[in-house]
Every structure is written in C-alpha cells, then in structure tokens.
Design a protein around this motif. Structure first.
Motif, PDB file in Angstrom:
ATOM      1  N   LEU A  82       0.824  -1.205   0.000  1.00 21.07           N
ATOM      2  CA  LEU A  82       0.000   0.000   0.000  1.00 21.07           C
ATOM      3  C   LEU A  82       0.859   1.257   0.000  1.00 21.07           C
ATOM      4  CD1 LEU A  82      -2.111  -2.143   0.588  1.00 21.07           C
ATOM      5  CD2 LEU A  82      -3.118  -0.616   2.297  1.00 21.07           C
ATOM      6  N   GLU A  83       1.912   1.284   0.823  1.00 23.63           N
ATOM      7  CA  GLU A  83       2.738   2.482   0.920  1.00 23.63           C
ATOM      8  C   GLU A  83       3.578   2.701  -0.337  1.00 23.63           C
ATOM      9  OE1 GLU A  83       2.863   4.860   4.268  1.00 23.63           O
ATOM     10  OE2 GLU A  83       1.235   4.265   2.945  1.00 23.63           O
ATOM     11  N   VAL A 139       4.597   5.660  -5.375  1.00 21.03           N
ATOM     12  CA  VAL A 139       4.705   5.627  -6.828  1.00 21.03           C
ATOM     13  C   VAL A 139       3.675   6.558  -7.477  1.00 21.03           C
ATOM     14  CG1 VAL A 139       4.429   4.151  -8.858  1.00 21.03           C
ATOM     15  CG2 VAL A 139       5.723   3.325  -6.897  1.00 21.03           C
ATOM     16  N   SER A 140       2.528   6.712  -6.834  1.00 22.95           N
ATOM     17  CA  SER A 140       1.456   7.526  -7.417  1.00 22.95           C
ATOM     18  C   SER A 140       1.835   8.994  -7.548  1.00 22.95           C
ATOM     19  CB  SER A 140       0.182   7.404  -6.567  1.00 22.95           C
ATOM     20  OG  SER A 140       0.327   8.077  -5.327  1.00 22.95           O
ATOM     21  N   VAL A 177      -1.490   4.157 -11.452  1.00 24.82           N
ATOM     22  CA  VAL A 177      -1.075   3.076 -10.551  1.00 24.82           C
ATOM     23  C   VAL A 177      -2.260   2.134 -10.354  1.00 24.82           C
ATOM     24  CG1 VAL A 177      -0.284   2.460  -8.240  1.00 24.82           C
ATOM     25  CG2 VAL A 177       0.602   4.511  -9.353  1.00 24.82           C
ATOM     26  N   VAL A 178      -2.022   0.845 -10.579  1.00 27.40           N
ATOM     27  CA  VAL A 178      -3.038  -0.171 -10.337  1.00 27.40           C
ATOM     28  C   VAL A 178      -2.566  -1.047  -9.193  1.00 27.40           C
ATOM     29  CG1 VAL A 178      -4.324  -2.117 -11.293  1.00 27.40           C
ATOM     30  CG2 VAL A 178      -3.762  -0.155 -12.745  1.00 27.40           C
ATOM     31  N   SER A 179      -3.369  -1.151  -8.162  1.00 23.89           N
ATOM     32  CA  SER A 179      -3.055  -1.957  -6.986  1.00 23.89           C
ATOM     33  C   SER A 179      -3.806  -3.278  -7.099  1.00 23.89           C
ATOM     34  CB  SER A 179      -3.473  -1.197  -5.718  1.00 23.89           C
ATOM     35  OG  SER A 179      -3.165  -1.927  -4.551  1.00 23.89           O
ATOM     36  N   TYR A 206      -3.630   5.988   1.456  1.00 28.95           N
ATOM     37  CA  TYR A 206      -4.035   5.031   0.423  1.00 28.95           C
ATOM     38  C   TYR A 206      -5.515   5.164   0.071  1.00 28.95           C
ATOM     39  CZ  TYR A 206      -4.585   0.551  -2.013  1.00 28.95           C
ATOM     40  OH  TYR A 206      -4.865  -0.417  -2.946  1.00 28.95           O
ATOM     41  N   LEU A 207      -6.390   5.156   1.056  1.00 23.94           N
ATOM     42  CA  LEU A 207      -7.824   5.216   0.779  1.00 23.94           C
ATOM     43  C   LEU A 207      -8.198   6.511   0.065  1.00 23.94           C
ATOM     44  CD1 LEU A 207      -9.446   3.716   4.010  1.00 23.94           C
ATOM     45  CD2 LEU A 207      -9.210   2.641   1.762  1.00 23.94           C
ATOM     46  N   ASP A 208      -7.565   7.626   0.448  1.00 24.14           N
ATOM     47  CA  ASP A 208      -7.864   8.901  -0.216  1.00 24.14           C
ATOM     48  C   ASP A 208      -7.478   8.850  -1.686  1.00 24.14           C
ATOM     49  OD1 ASP A 208      -8.850  10.040   2.100  1.00 24.14           O
ATOM     50  OD2 ASP A 208      -6.908  10.867   2.705  1.00 24.14           O
ATOM     51  N   LEU A 209      -6.321   8.251  -1.987  1.00 28.89           N
ATOM     52  CA  LEU A 209      -5.858   8.183  -3.373  1.00 28.89           C
ATOM     53  C   LEU A 209      -6.707   7.229  -4.205  1.00 28.89           C
ATOM     54  CD1 LEU A 209      -2.004   8.227  -2.710  1.00 28.89           C
ATOM     55  CD2 LEU A 209      -3.391  10.061  -3.697  1.00 28.89           C
ATOM     56  N   VAL A 210      -7.236   6.178  -3.578  1.00 27.54           N
ATOM     57  CA  VAL A 210      -8.162   5.292  -4.298  1.00 27.54           C
ATOM     58  C   VAL A 210      -9.481   6.016  -4.539  1.00 27.54           C
ATOM     59  CG1 VAL A 210      -9.493   3.146  -4.164  1.00 27.54           C
ATOM     60  CG2 VAL A 210      -7.113   3.181  -3.393  1.00 27.54           C
ATOM     61  N   ALA A 211      -9.941   6.752  -3.534  1.00 26.88           N
ATOM     62  CA  ALA A 211     -11.224   7.446  -3.648  1.00 26.88           C
ATOM     63  C   ALA A 211     -11.215   8.484  -4.762  1.00 26.88           C
ATOM     64  CB  ALA A 211     -11.589   8.089  -2.309  1.00 26.88           C
ATOM     65  N   ASP A 212     -10.072   9.169  -4.941  1.00 27.65           N
ATOM     66  CA  ASP A 212     -10.039  10.215  -5.978  1.00 27.65           C
ATOM     67  C   ASP A 212      -9.558   9.701  -7.333  1.00 27.65           C
ATOM     68  OD1 ASP A 212      -7.246  10.102  -5.966  1.00 27.65           O
ATOM     69  OD2 ASP A 212      -6.987  11.891  -4.752  1.00 27.65           O
ATOM     70  N   GLY A 213      -9.335   8.378  -7.450  1.00 28.79           N
ATOM     71  CA  GLY A 213      -8.995   7.790  -8.740  1.00 28.79           C
ATOM     72  C   GLY A 213      -7.522   7.781  -9.080  1.00 28.79           C
ATOM     73  N   THR A 214      -6.666   8.246  -8.165  1.00 32.03           N
ATOM     74  CA  THR A 214      -5.223   8.227  -8.425  1.00 32.03           C
ATOM     75  C   THR A 214      -4.684   6.799  -8.435  1.00 32.03           C
ATOM     76  OG1 THR A 214      -5.002  10.394  -7.377  1.00 32.03           O
ATOM     77  CG2 THR A 214      -2.990   9.096  -7.636  1.00 32.03           C
TER      78      THR A 214
END
Length: 210
Positions: free
Chosen positions: A8-9, A14-15, A21-23, A122-130
């Motif tokens: 996750l970190e 990397v983002s 970035v695809v997790s 992590y959750l914030d970056l997933v939420a905004d589509g990064t």
C-alpha cells in the motif's frame, strides 16, 4: 501486487510520479491510519471507581492496539478461534467506520484473523482515482498482451458468490511484487528442529515464531 503494509505504501509513493497506478489486492486488509482514537480511563491514582473519568486521545496505532492496560481485561490468547476473529474484525470495523467499506470494501470472512495494513493516504488516493484497485491475484505476465489477473469474487448478499474471471491489464511499464517470500528452511535445517519450532511452510505470513 500485494495487500500488506509495504504494497500500500509503495503504491502511495509511486502515485506521486506515475501516470497511473493499479493496486492488485489478493486480500482486503483493514487499512488503519497511523493515529487512531483511543479511550483511556483516568483513575488519578485513586482506587475509588467513582472518581474515574474517561478521556479520548489520538494515539499511534501500536500504542492503541498493544498497550498493557486495557479497559477490558482479557487473558492472553495464542490461538484465535473463529469467535475471537469475528470480535477483532468487528472492533476494527467499528474503529474505521464506513470509509473503507465505501472505497475498497471489507474482508470477506470475519471468522479469519484480521489482516491490517497501515497507511494515511491510500484510501484517499483510491477514492479520488489516483490509484485503481483490482481485487485478485497475479496469474502471469504476457509480454504480448499484458498482466493477467485472476479476479476474486467479493462478498455480497447472494447465496452463491460469483465465479472468478481473468482480467488482462495492458500497457504495463513496471510490476512491483510486494508479496513476501516463500521460506525454504527445510533445505538446510534438520526436520526434528523444524518440528520443535513448529515451522509451517504453508504459512506465508509467519512460518515460525521465535
């Protein structure tokens, strides 16, 4: 690739410079921030319970989870029963609220030991589509077509879970595997010693505890 702390970190780091970035997340962990709310009883060195008060603090996650003094005293547990696992998963669910459920979902099976990863962003970056999240396991890498991912069915209200399917991710520049290593102590340590230390080659998280 991976769903633990480092995966996750690294995705977060990397983002900051990658186009996308695809997790790839084989399991859904509880994603805990570095500081979490914690309730502490104040006795003021007075055994009289009537003088006790309760304070709420933001504590580093290690202090909040692993402090010796706890509002609820319980015996030491070395093996978790399904009931213990459900209790711990529900506690994490209560601490984190609906934020994680809305963004990436929750662990599918509360009767298994909770997996925890620590990340503030992590959750914030997933939420905004990064960061895009795919729930599944890396199957293989094909130079001609891309990264093949065996997608995992998620928990829903249906009696029968949907079958898994393969997703192909094209145009991948780099793959970072944050999936740990498979131990091979049996190659150079005597079997009797491995039995004594309860070595389990199938346990990827903690094959032995010293």
């Amino acid at each position: 690739v991976g769903s633990s702390f480092s995966a996750l970190e690294i995705a977060v780091d990397v983002s900051q410079s990658a186009t996308n970035v695809v997790s790839i997340m084989p399991n859904i962990p509880w994603i805990v921030p570095r500081y979490i709310p914690s309730v502490v009883k104040n006795t003021n060195n007075n055994p009289d319970s009537s003088t006790q008060s309760i304070s709420s603090y933001l504590l580093p996650v290690d202090l909040a989870f692993y402090q010796r003094s706890s509002p609820v005293m319980s015996p030491e547990v070395t093996e978790l029963s399904p009931e213990d696992c459900i209790q711990r998963n529900k506690r994490l669910q209560n601490i984190l609220g609906k934020r994680q459920q809305d963004v990436i979902g929750e662990p599918n099976d509360f009767s298994k030991p909770p997996q925890v990863a620590i990340s503030d962003h992590y959750l914030d970056l997933v939420a905004d589509g990064t960061i895009d999240v795919i729930h599944g396991r890396l199957n293989r890498i094909d130079d001609g077509k891309g990264v093949h991912i065996e997608q995992q069915p998620q928990k829903d209200n249906k009696q029968e879970p949907p079958s898994s399917q393969t997703h192909i991710l094209p145009n991948v520049d780099s793959v970072i595997c944050c999936t740990g290593y498979r131990p091979d102590l049996e190659e150079y340590i005597d079997e009797s010693i491995l039995q004594t230390i309860e070595y389990d080659i199938q346990d990827r998280f903690a094959p032995l505890t010293l």
